[in-house]
Write an enzyme that holds these catalytic residues in place. Structure first.
Site, mmCIF file in Angstrom:
data_model
loop_
_atom_site.group_PDB
_atom_site.id
_atom_site.type_symbol
_atom_site.label_atom_id
_atom_site.label_comp_id
_atom_site.label_asym_id
_atom_site.label_seq_id
_atom_site.Cartn_x
_atom_site.Cartn_y
_atom_site.Cartn_z
ATOM 1 N N ASP A 82 136.593 73.915 40.446
ATOM 2 C CA ASP A 82 135.974 72.831 41.206
ATOM 3 C C ASP A 82 136.993 72.028 42.003
ATOM 4 O OD1 ASP A 82 136.922 71.959 38.649
ATOM 5 O OD2 ASP A 82 135.924 70.042 38.963
ATOM 6 N N GLU A 149 136.619 70.591 36.037
ATOM 7 C CA GLU A 149 137.817 69.891 35.589
ATOM 8 C C GLU A 149 137.848 68.457 36.104
ATOM 9 O OE1 GLU A 149 142.075 68.499 35.904
ATOM 10 O OE2 GLU A 149 140.577 68.817 37.476
#
Length: 490
Positions: A82, A149
């Site tokens: 991400d 994350e």
């Protein structure tokens, strides 16, 4: 790779930049990275690689050792899928749908009006380039790509024992070439919630929107010591100084968008007696000049607006407003303490990241970071005290551990020797004031030996994010050399 959508695919090293180009073309903000994860799974399957996913959504890919390297220790290459979705106010971009538009700007690659996603797209691209290579010499390779994350380390929290076999983990989520990291801060999210009663706006009141924007923002760990302004705190300072004098009554406070990004913009909608409009204009212009004078060496693009507004919402009750403004103005922010152990490194910090207003509540989201648990607890106590004095609720969630440095790390010694052999000088061995996933990996894999390195990325978590082109080549050179230097199993 055969599908490119920007000029960066022509940069060197080509395999890494071409993967990054593809990554930019597939939307992957936190919580919306499934399309990119599935692309990677399909690509790995087409390459004949062993690919799996765990219940959390993390992606695992295995590649056998090259001939003659089978007895090397296993290496896990790790990145997160991400990216942080931040855009300028005047940029029309839907991160869940629209691709990132990277472009070359002199020595850098950046994006048009949005975060670039070099954090951690460059690391992810390097992992995929290693998997794709037929030339790199390496022992058994595993790639771990984690999800979510940036918004809570969900993938790292969900990582279970038994999925990885390697002895060494190379994290690619660092952002300064020439530095290699062997430790990081832990953190915890805090939410301070104020209950707000509302009252009708008197007929002889005007409604205005005050805006503060143009701040640099940035990463609430890596950039917290740079003296950048926090838009939420700056607006709170104005309100604390002048709300009573002007008879200002809040209707809405909106600032920041991510708890792990320093707020670049804040907006307040206020009501005030119509005959005080001229005084508001005078004081807000004076305050704008004041903060430009104070912060101008760092914040070169501060802009403020005082505009007429329309609203159907009532204004805050006076007592509730005073409690909120006082608490926000008193709330600590920025560097709390520098480390005594590691010169130049922040030990403990707090970012007052996001403020949102609902019908009957205002919520302030913060992120505490600390290299030591006691430092984190100290700031939790500060926030509890501020909330208690203001009659607000304080809740903490999402705590994650730091990564304690290991002075006997074998892979750190190998990295240092490799780096000095190539460049003739040692790298800077560092501990970073940011949350790397390595601390969480230590729970299911306590014996895993880890380091973190990467190219130079400036202003991550902000639309000014950029990666320095020549350091990408250096990062790749180090990755290739390090894989070849991995020792054999005992």
């Amino acid at each position: 790779m055969s599908e490119f959508h920007s000029e960066i695919s022509q940069l060197s090293p080509a395999p890494l930049w071409q993967f990054f180009d593809k990554i930019c073309s597939i939307p992957h903000p936190s919580k919306h990275e499934e399309e990119l994860a599935q692309y990677i799974v399909n690509w790995a399957t087409e390459q004949g690689l062993d690919v799996r996913r765990d219940p959390t959504g993390n992606v695992f890919i295995k590649k056998p050792a090259t001939a003659g390297m089978e007895n090397k220790k296993g290496v896990v290459l790790q990145a997160h899928i991400d990216m942080v979705p931040q855009k300028n106010e005047d940029t029309d971009h839907d991160f869940a749908v629209d691709p990132i538009q990277p472009y070359i700007d002199g020595e850098w690659v950046t994006a048009k009006g949005t975060t670039l996603g070099a954090d951690n797209g460059m690391g992810m691209a390097s992992c995929l380039a290693v998997l794709a290579s037929k030339e790199i010499k390496h022992g058994p390779i595993e790639v771990l790509l984690t999800v979510d994350e940036e918004a809570g380390m969900t993938g790292a929290f969900g990582l279970e024992a038994g999925w990885l076999e390697g002895d060494i983990l190379l994290n690619t989520d660092s952002e300064q070439e020439g530095e290699v990291y062997m430790g990081c801060a832990g953190g915890i999210d805090g939410a301070m919630t104020f209950n707000i009663a509302r009252e009708a706006i008197p007929e002889d009141y005007s409604v205005r929107q005050l805006t503060l924007k143009g701040l640099k923002g940035g990463h609430s760990g890596c950039d917290i010591h740079t003296g950048r302004g926090n838009a939420n705190k700056l607006i709170a300072r104005f309100l604390a100084g002048h709300a009573k004098e002007l008879g200002l009554r809040l209707i809405e406070f909106r600032g920041g968008s991510l708890r792990n990004a320093i707020p670049r913009e804040a907006f307040i909608t206020v009501a005030l007696p119509a005959n005080n409009e001229a005084k508001l204009a005078e004081l807000f212009e004076h305050y704008s000049d004041l903060i430009k004078a104070e912060l101008g060496k760092i914040e070169t693009d501060i802009v403020t607006f005082n505009e007429s507004a329309q609203t159907q919402s009532p204004m805050f009750a006076e007592g509730d407003q005073q409690r909120f403004i006082a608490a926000l103005n008193a709330c600590p922010n920025g560097v709390i303490r520098m480390s005594d152990e590691i010169e130049g490194v922040v030990e403990t910090s707090l970012n007052v990241g996001v403020i949102t207003t609902e019908e009957n509540t205002v919520t302030v989201l913060c992120l505490i970071r600390s290299l030591i648990d006691s430092g984190r607890s100290q700031v939790e106590g500060m926030l509890h005290s501020v909330a208690e004095l203001a009659g607000a609720k304080m809740a903490f969630s999402g705590a994650y551990p730091g990564w304690k440095p290991d002075a006997d790390s074998e892979i750190m010694a190998i990295f240092r020797e490799m780096y000095q052999g190539i460049y003739g000088h040692k790298p800077n061995i560092m501990v970073i004031h940011a949350g790397l996933e390595c601390g969480l990996f230590k729970k299911p894999y306590p014996d895993m030996d880890m380091v973190s390195f990467g190219p130079t990325i400036k202003f991550p978590h902000s639309p000014d994010e950029k990666v320095k082109i020549d350091t990408v080549a250096l990062f790749w050179e180090q990755m290739v050399a390090l894989l070849e230097a991995i020792p054999e199993k005992a």
